[in-house]
Every structure is written in C-alpha cells, then in structure tokens.
Enzyme design. Structure first.
Site, PDB file in Angstrom:
ATOM      1  N   GLN A 212       0.818  -1.207  -0.101  1.00 50.87           N
ATOM      2  CA  GLN A 212      -0.053  -0.082   0.283  1.00 50.87           C
ATOM      3  C   GLN A 212       0.882   1.292   0.001  1.00 50.87           C
ATOM      4  O   GLN A 212       0.355   2.554  -0.095  1.00 50.87           O
ATOM      5  CB  GLN A 212      -0.997  -0.052   1.181  1.00 50.87           C
ATOM      6  CG  GLN A 212      -1.794  -1.121   1.420  1.00 50.87           C
ATOM      7  CD  GLN A 212      -2.614  -1.372   2.572  1.00 50.87           C
ATOM      8  OE1 GLN A 212      -2.538  -2.481   3.344  1.00 50.87           O
ATOM      9  NE2 GLN A 212      -3.125  -0.173   3.055  1.00 50.87           N
ATOM     10  N   PHE A 243      -5.735  -4.227   3.625  1.00 49.79           N
ATOM     11  CA  PHE A 243      -6.397  -3.792   4.878  1.00 49.79           C
ATOM     12  C   PHE A 243      -5.295  -3.112   5.777  1.00 49.79           C
ATOM     13  O   PHE A 243      -5.665  -3.151   7.198  1.00 49.79           O
ATOM     14  CB  PHE A 243      -7.079  -5.174   5.374  1.00 49.79           C
ATOM     15  CG  PHE A 243      -7.897  -5.769   4.425  1.00 49.79           C
ATOM     16  CD1 PHE A 243      -8.821  -5.296   3.766  1.00 49.79           C
ATOM     17  CD2 PHE A 243      -7.633  -7.207   4.324  1.00 49.79           C
ATOM     18  CE1 PHE A 243      -9.931  -6.082   3.027  1.00 49.79           C
ATOM     19  CE2 PHE A 243      -8.492  -7.680   3.156  1.00 49.79           C
ATOM     20  CZ  PHE A 243      -9.575  -7.064   2.632  1.00 49.79           C
ATOM     21  N   GLU A 247       0.834  -1.697   4.407  1.00 49.68           N
ATOM     22  CA  GLU A 247       1.463  -0.465   4.453  1.00 49.68           C
ATOM     23  C   GLU A 247       2.754  -0.284   4.603  1.00 49.68           C
ATOM     24  O   GLU A 247       3.579   0.219   4.101  1.00 49.68           O
ATOM     25  CB  GLU A 247       0.522   0.222   5.469  1.00 49.68           C
ATOM     26  CG  GLU A 247       0.718   1.893   5.348  1.00 49.68           C
ATOM     27  CD  GLU A 247       0.012   2.426   6.459  1.00 49.68           C
ATOM     28  OE1 GLU A 247       0.450   3.759   6.856  1.00 49.68           O
ATOM     29  OE2 GLU A 247      -1.161   2.048   6.739  1.00 49.68           O
ATOM     30  N   ARG A 325      -5.014   7.357  16.871  1.00 49.22           N
ATOM     31  CA  ARG A 325      -6.375   7.621  16.275  1.00 49.22           C
ATOM     32  C   ARG A 325      -7.425   6.606  17.350  1.00 49.22           C
ATOM     33  O   ARG A 325      -8.697   6.886  17.271  1.00 49.22           O
ATOM     34  CB  ARG A 325      -6.382   6.814  15.105  1.00 49.22           C
ATOM     35  CG  ARG A 325      -7.794   6.986  14.271  1.00 49.22           C
ATOM     36  CD  ARG A 325      -7.524   6.479  12.868  1.00 49.22           C
ATOM     37  NE  ARG A 325      -6.899   7.521  11.915  1.00 49.22           N
ATOM     38  CZ  ARG A 325      -7.437   8.388  11.268  1.00 49.22           C
ATOM     39  NH1 ARG A 325      -8.698   8.282  11.135  1.00 49.22           N
ATOM     40  NH2 ARG A 325      -6.520   8.992  10.355  1.00 49.22           N
ATOM     41  N   ARG A 357      -7.617  -1.734   8.691  1.00 47.83           N
ATOM     42  CA  ARG A 357      -8.703  -1.039   8.683  1.00 47.83           C
ATOM     43  C   ARG A 357      -9.547  -0.193   9.636  1.00 47.83           C
ATOM     44  O   ARG A 357      -9.978  -0.974  10.511  1.00 47.83           O
ATOM     45  CB  ARG A 357      -9.571  -1.727   7.675  1.00 47.83           C
ATOM     46  CG  ARG A 357     -10.673  -1.272   7.022  1.00 47.83           C
ATOM     47  CD  ARG A 357     -11.645  -2.285   6.144  1.00 47.83           C
ATOM     48  NE  ARG A 357     -12.407  -1.667   5.306  1.00 47.83           N
ATOM     49  CZ  ARG A 357     -13.132  -2.500   4.374  1.00 47.83           C
ATOM     50  NH1 ARG A 357     -13.070  -3.759   4.405  1.00 47.83           N
ATOM     51  NH2 ARG A 357     -13.905  -1.845   3.597  1.00 47.83           N
ATOM     52  N   PHE A 359      -7.626   1.534  11.835  1.00 42.80           N
ATOM     53  CA  PHE A 359      -6.353   2.387  12.249  1.00 42.80           C
ATOM     54  C   PHE A 359      -6.422   2.799  13.819  1.00 42.80           C
ATOM     55  O   PHE A 359      -5.970   3.599  14.141  1.00 42.80           O
ATOM     56  CB  PHE A 359      -5.832   3.466  11.280  1.00 42.80           C
ATOM     57  CG  PHE A 359      -4.328   3.822  11.276  1.00 42.80           C
ATOM     58  CD1 PHE A 359      -3.537   2.853  10.594  1.00 42.80           C
ATOM     59  CD2 PHE A 359      -3.909   4.894  12.084  1.00 42.80           C
ATOM     60  CE1 PHE A 359      -1.984   3.128  10.441  1.00 42.80           C
ATOM     61  CE2 PHE A 359      -2.579   5.131  12.024  1.00 42.80           C
ATOM     62  CZ  PHE A 359      -1.541   4.237  11.216  1.00 42.80           C
ATOM     63  N   THR A 457      -3.579  11.742  10.477  1.00 42.80           N
ATOM     64  CA  THR A 457      -3.079  12.616  11.610  1.00 42.80           C
ATOM     65  C   THR A 457      -1.609  13.290  11.515  1.00 42.80           C
ATOM     66  O   THR A 457      -1.124  14.063  12.260  1.00 42.80           O
ATOM     67  CB  THR A 457      -3.407  12.173  12.997  1.00 42.80           C
ATOM     68  OG1 THR A 457      -2.692  10.776  13.084  1.00 42.80           O
ATOM     69  CG2 THR A 457      -4.901  11.895  12.958  1.00 42.80           C
ATOM     70  N   GLU A 728     -12.623   3.133   5.503  1.00 46.44           N
ATOM     71  CA  GLU A 728     -12.698   2.389   6.792  1.00 46.44           C
ATOM     72  C   GLU A 728     -13.787   2.496   7.736  1.00 46.44           C
ATOM     73  O   GLU A 728     -14.027   1.603   8.460  1.00 46.44           O
ATOM     74  CB  GLU A 728     -11.534   3.352   7.379  1.00 46.44           C
ATOM     75  CG  GLU A 728      -9.968   2.649   6.765  1.00 46.44           C
ATOM     76  CD  GLU A 728      -9.217   3.552   7.559  1.00 46.44           C
ATOM     77  OE1 GLU A 728      -8.096   3.197   8.319  1.00 46.44           O
ATOM     78  OE2 GLU A 728      -8.972   4.833   7.177  1.00 46.44           O
TER      79      GLU A 728
END
Length: 784
Positions: A212, A243, A247, A325, A357, A359, A457, A728
């Site tokens: 990703q 998902f 990443e 988060r 997904r 996060f 963020t 998400e």
C-alpha cells in the site's frame, strides 16, 4: 459551518462520476485474468527466496546459527544472513527498530534469521527446515498485563485532557467502571505478502511489490542495499487485499527479494506461505481498556476516564498513529464534558502489530459503546435513548481534542432515519416478547452510530501526485500514487479523469502505481486514497485541458465559454472535432499534453505536542441496526438482520461504495465475533491457519441484510465532487452486532452489565452468561 447551498454542484455534463460503473478489474477478477505478482511471467533463471526462522526458539539471545545443511541442500544457490546486508539492517516505517534479519537475539516467535535463495520455492522451503539455531531462552513478555508489570513500552505514553475529569467524576450522580478486553485481528488478505525483484543497470533494482506504500518500499530497499532511492523503482498494479497489513509490513519481504537479486544478479521472488505469513506479520492491535464514566440519573455523561493499554509487539511500527487514532475516536459520537484519555503503547515479545482498516478507531469507538450500554443497563433505559441523549449537538460540539463536530445535524438526521427504516421500536417490543417466552434462546437488538475522522493525523501524508498524458489519438494515460487493493480506487479516479476530458472510460488507460512516475507518494490508507489521488489527477487533467482551451481560443478566435468537451468530442461554437483531432493539432503547435498534478489537503492543523488543532478534514457518518439470537446453553450466535445507512457524501460510484460498506461491516463483524488470535504462554501464535482462525463465511452473513446510502447534500468540505471517504468507516458499523449480543446477554438479568469481551466468540458469550447468572443467583441468595 460551511454554507452547503453556496458550494458548486457536480457539472451537468458528467457521464461517469456518480454512476455505478463496474470495478476496472471486475471482469478480470471473474475470469481469473487479473495479474498479481505471482501471475507475472518469470524471467528465465528466476530464483525463489524463502525466509528461515528459529522454529524452536520463542525469545532469547542467539548462541549458535548453523546453516551448513541449508547451504548444501538440493537447489540452494545462496543463503543470506544479516552479514550480507550492504546497507542498513532495518525495514521499519520510521523508528529504526525492525531488523530485516535477526542478528544477536530472537525478539519474537517467527522472526526471520536467514533467507534461502533456491532454484524453486519448494527446494527453498525444504532447505530452510534444516537450519540449526540455538538461543539462550528468556521469559517472553506476552500480554498487556506482562508489559505493564515490566513497565516496558515501544513509545512514550500520551494523553488528551479536557476540563477536570476528577472534579466531574466526583460531581456525577453515578459512576461506573470496568475493564474491557478487545482482541486483535489477522488481515487474512487473499494474496499474501509477495515481492519480485530484478537487477537493473548501475546497481539499480526493479521491485514488483504487493504494498500500500510503494514509496516506503522504494526507500527501504534503497536503505537496505545502500544505494540512492533513485536507483530503486517500486511498482504495484493491484493487491489481493491489504487492509493495512501491506502499508509498512511489505517492506521486509521486498527488501529480502531485492537483497537476493543483488546477491545473485538474477530475478528473485518471495511469496510467504500462509502459516508463515500469519506468524511473522503484525495484526490489529489488541487492547486492555480500563474505563470509568460518571453520569446523571437520566444517563447524561458528566465525565470520562479512559486508559488504553495497547499490545504493540516488539517494535513501534505504526503504533504511534494507530494508538493516537484510538484516542481520537474514544468519544464515538458522544460529547464528554470532562475527559482524560490516556494511552500506553506496550512492548511485548510478539510480532509487531500494525495498521488495520480503521487504524485504531474501531477499538476506541467500541469502548465508547461499551460505556453507553453500561449506563443504559444500570439506569434501566433503552441504549438507543442513552445514545441520542449524549450525541454531539449545536451546544455540545467540541471533541476532547478540541476539534468541532461541524456536521452534527447530519449524524442526528441519519441516525433518526435508520431508527424509522429499521422499525427499531416495534422490533424492540418483539425482542422483549421473544425473550419472555424463551428460556434458552435470547434475542438482542442494538442501533449504533459511526463518526469517523478522515485524514492522516501525520500532516505531511495528506498529499498526492498524479501523472496524466493526453496522446494524439485522444487516449489518456493515467498514473497516480494511490494503490489498488480491490477497493475501486483506480476506477473512481479514472471516472473523474474521463469526465474532465469528456471522453468515454475506455479511452483512459489505468497504469500501475510506479515510483518512477509519481515520486514521494504517501500510503493508500486512512480512507484518503480517493480524496487525495482523484484531486491530484483532476488537477493534472485540468491543466492539460486549459492548455487546449487556450489553444482553441486563439485558433478559432473565440472565448472559453464557447468550448465544451463531451462524448469524445470537442465543441467549438457550432463546430465539433474529435479529441484526437484537437490533441493532434495542439501537438503540432507544440502544446504540452502532459502534466504532473498535485493536491494537498487544506486546513489540517494538528499539533501533537500541545494535543490541539484539527486532525481531520471532515467526519464520515453512519449507523447500523443489528438483531442477533444467542443460545445460552452453547454460546452460539446468529445475526438475524442488519440494516446499514451510511454517509458517503455525493458518491463517486454508488456500486463500489455499497460494496465497501458491505465488506467493511462483515470484516468488522468477524473481528467482533469469530476472529480470535491465541498465543500460548511461550509466545507462539496458535491460530495461524484457516483451520484455527475463523473469518466470516457466507453462512455467517444475515439473510436479511439491508444497505443504503444516506441521501447527503454533499460534503461541505471541498472534496472531489463533494464525496466522502468510505474505506474504513463501515468497519465500525459492526459495533451494532457486539452491542446486540450484549443486549441479549443482559436480558438474562436486567440491571447487570454483562462481562463480555471482544471477540464475542461462543466461549466469550458463555463466560458472560455464566457470570450474569452467578450475579443473579447471588442477588437471590441475598434477598432470601
């Protein structure tokens, strides 16, 4: 709040945007012709890389690594260890704490110690088993409680604070508290971690990677090989699911493939076995949540005190953003007058947990719903009433981190619509009646909200680039920094570009994400893929289109208002030309027909040090109503009916968005009901295959499954055609299922909050049932 009536609507001549067009690879998916990395033709001489690990070692200092038998095994070309890394032995996202290959110690069960390069994958797998690795064992830290006792973290503690929660708690008429365990989740993508690397001239390398975040793979491979970023090209056409699991954690496997290619001069491919993939790679963070909430006699929240203890694993990975988060979403949709929200990022001797997904948002929101249910049960009201009583509104619209909730009226309207369309109150009576007539089977009903912040963020990630070429035959080449993992991003961006040029979608050539075309990309994550990349692509298309308009104005002595692009044609007053004709004429006139577009999300002002600002561009909203039946003798549970209503603004593609809502909900339902990760006392993952890890199957989907898009007036923020992100937020719609199970168990002993942890497996449900029955028996005994 922005005046929505003053914002421009989508142009009337759009032919693709807002239409339910097929996913660009839909036909290929059905026919099996969509090319993934493992489908790519392998050059003659391609070698295969297999990671080797110490299967008998859980945690300890390495004392002996004997790889002689591995090197001598049939088909083995070379064996790599940390000593063979020419650059930096690190594949971390940021913190420098993730070795590609272990050196002095084993930090978790499954850590890679060496890599076998062999003529075939089978030969490499057999050879890897021949390694003799010994270590001086140490007692592993496995649970959050272990890490708290050892006082060991991967990152500093962090907190938000508003008002005086201590004073608010003292002043509250009632105070509730508890401990809530929230489990992790395996990504279980269809395509596992895979990469293929080919040597290039001058020491460069081409890496085909299932990631990703191609730019991070590019940077990591360059760092590991000790070469400039410019000598590495990372490319990904599509993933079979990500998902969040691809990443940051694709870095290690791409690096090993690239190391092998550099060491042998041949193309090298690495594809993890499913068991190894599940053992070696990170999951959704699991949490121990210590909560306390003060409220009045009506159930209105007065103060909140939350302590999130996250099990992060052996390294930081993306735990900073994930845990932040969780804190951002610990309010769910509710106003907390006084609040303190704390987070500890605990270090454990397990695989490093990572993005998944939502996060971190799902864990925070589920905690809020647990507290709302506890209030409702103890004051004897329906949870729906308590939820609506505590919603953000015009007078109470500031989050614990200081950001205003600007569309609170959308949340109220959407929620109210689902209350009516799901026939909630009539069904509540039916559930109550059913439970009064059934001793063993009990029904539960819940309707829960979603308010999810959209943006990274980490401010610098909120940017994207795109490359658009218009060719002289009227066709368009489209490339951007977003990656396609099945979510339909490529299709949505192509629809936007097609409508900008007024051409049919078949004229737009979607091409693989490639770091040599669009540099310095951010990850496709945080639900921002379309927001960022569609804007960048539209900006690029508009620059080219504006050049054509200027050219035509000069050529035909007319104003820009006389020119229109539509149906593969360009209209200039009463004349019409094909786009190909115009592009050819412009090229002959030396007009540049390419542009590198760029977009950066405005108004993101989050300052983490002061814990204040605006971390999100906007909120996406949704609501879910779920009805379940539990068997109090076995703990088995079925989801009988689900009603979902979700806010996507003005949908760019309703068919794709509905698919995302359905898929997100089911994935969230799996996390909260069947997907249980189990480590033994030694730190070995025992649920590392489909035989021991249960994701939802077709039979788990409720027969009565209703999904609708909220009829939005459009995103008040200036997003691409006033759409909203959809990747998400739907995961958290599944909170309704967990709350419905809580409701069913609570019916056994009104007034007592069930001790139900997530996931609500049959075992967890039986534990909660027995606990609540013990409480009931205790109260009867006291009364007698």
């Amino acid at each position: 709040m922005t005046d929505q009536s003053a914002l421009p609507e989508t142009p009337a001549n759009m032919r693709h945007v807002h239409k339910p067009l097929n996913h660009d690879s839909a036909v290929k998916h059905v026919r099996g012709t969509a090319t993934y990395i493992d489908d790519m033709p392998e050059p003659i001489g391609t070698l295969h890389v297999v990671p080797g690990w110490a299967r008998q070692v859980v945690r300890g200092k390495l004392t002996s690594i004997d790889l002689d038998a591995v090197r001598k095994a049939p088909g083995v070309v070379k064996v790599l260890t940390a000593d063979d890394i020419p650059g930096v032995n690190d594949c971390s996202a940021a913190m420098g704490d993730d070795p590609v290959l272990a050196t002095d110690e084993i930090l978790f069960y499954g850590q890679v110690v060496f890599a076998v390069i062999a003529s075939s994958r089978e030969a490499g797998r057999k050879a890897a088993l021949l390694a003799r690795i010994e270590a001086q064992p140490t007692t592993p830290i496995i649970t959050a409680e272990d890490a708290v006792a050892a006082d060991i973290t991967v990152l500093p503690d962090y907190q938000f604070r508003r008002g005086s929660p201590e004073t608010g708690m003292t002043a509250a008429e009632n105070v509730l508290s508890g401990v809530f365990q929230i489990g992790g989740q395996e990504h279980f993508y269809l395509e596992g971690q895979v990469a293929m690397a080919s040597p290039q001239e001058d020491g460069g390398v081409m890496v085909y990677t299932s990631t990703q975040h191609p730019t991070e793979v590019q940077h990591t491979v360059a760092k590991v090989l000790g070469i400039p970023d410019a000598l590495v090209v990372a490319e990904v056409r599509r993933m079979g699911g990500g998902f969040g699991g691809k990443e940051s954690q694709a870095n290690q496997w791409a690096s090993l493939a690239a190391l092998a290619a550099a060491a042998t001069g041949e193309t090298c491919k690495l594809r993890l076995d499913r068991d190894d993939d599940m053992i070696m790679t990170g999951k959704r963070h699991d949490f121990r949540v210590e909560w306390q909430i003060g409220h009045d006699s009506q159930g209105r929240i007065r103060a909140v005190d939350l302590n999130f203890l996250a099990r992060c694993g052996y390294s930081a990975d993306l735990s900073l953003g994930v845990n932040d988060r969780t804190m951002f979403h610990a309010d769910s949709s509710y106003f907390y007058p006084d609040a303190v929200i704390r987070s500890r990022r605990l270090k454990t001797d397990t695989c490093s947990n990572t993005a998944f997904r939502g996060f971190g948002g799902p864990q925070g929101m589920l905690t809020a719903e647990r507290m709302i249910d506890a209030i409702a049960i103890t004051v004897g009201k329906d949870p729906l009433e308590i939820r609506q009583l505590n919603f953000y509104d015009a007078e109470h619209n500031l989050t614990p981190y200081g950001m205003p909730v600007e569309e609170h009226e959308v949340m109220h309207d959407l929620f109210g619509q689902l209350v009516e369309s799901s026939d909630y109150w009539a069904r509540r009576d039916e559930v109550r009646d059913f439970n009064s007539h059934n001793a063993v089977l009990k029904k539960g009903l819940a309707l829960t909200p979603v308010k999810f912040g959209i943006s990274f963020t980490l401010k610098h990630l909120n940017q994207a680039g795109a490359l658009v070429h218009l060719y002289t035959d009227g066709s368009v080449h489209l490339n951007h920094g977003g990656t396609e993992m099945g979510q339909g991003l490529y299709q949505k961006v192509a629809q936007v570009v097609a409508d900008e040029f007024g051409i049919t979608i078949d004229k737009v050539r979607i091409t693989a994400t490639n770091t040599s075309k669009v540099p310095n990309t951010g990850p496709t994550a945080a639900s921002s893929g379309t927001d960022l990349n569609a804007m960048a692509a539209r900006n690029a298309a508009r620059v080219i289109k504006d050049r054509l308009i200027d050219f035509l104005c000069k050529t035909h002595q007319c104003g820009a208002e006389a020119i229109a692009f539509q149906d593969n044609k360009v209209f200039v007053g009463e004349q019409q030309f094909s786009l190909a004709q115009v592009a050819k004429q412009a090229h002959l006139a030396r007009i540049h027909l390419s542009d590198a577009g760029f977009y950066a999300t405005p108004n993101i002002t989050w300052d983490r040090d002061s814990a204040g600002g605006r971390p999100f561009f906007y909120f996406a909203y949704g609501a879910a109503c779920a009805e379940v039946t539990i068997d109090t003798m076995t703990g088995e549970m079925t989801v009988d009916r689900v009603d979902l209503l979700h806010d996507v603004g003005h949908s760019l593609n309703p068919a794709i968005d509905i698919g995302q809502i359905e898929g997100g909900f089911v994935q969230g339902m799996g996390w909260l009901t069947t997907e249980e990760l189990v480590w033994d006392e030694q730190g070995r993952l025992r649920t590392h295959a489909p035989s021991t890890y249960k994701i939802p199957a077709a039979s788990d989907i409720p027969e009565d499954f209703n999904v609708a898009l909220y009829q939005s007036r459009g995103n008040p923020q200036d997003t691409i055609y006033r759409s909203k992100a959809v990747g998400e937020p739907p995961v958290m719609l599944a909170n309704a299922v967990f709350c419905a199970i809580t409701d069913a168990v609570a019916s056994l002993n009104p007034g007592v909050v069930p001790d139900l942890d997530a996931p609500a497996t049959p075992e967890a449900i039986m534990k909660a049932v027995r606990s609540i029955r013990r409480a009931q028996a205790g109260s009867r005994g006291a009364a007698e």
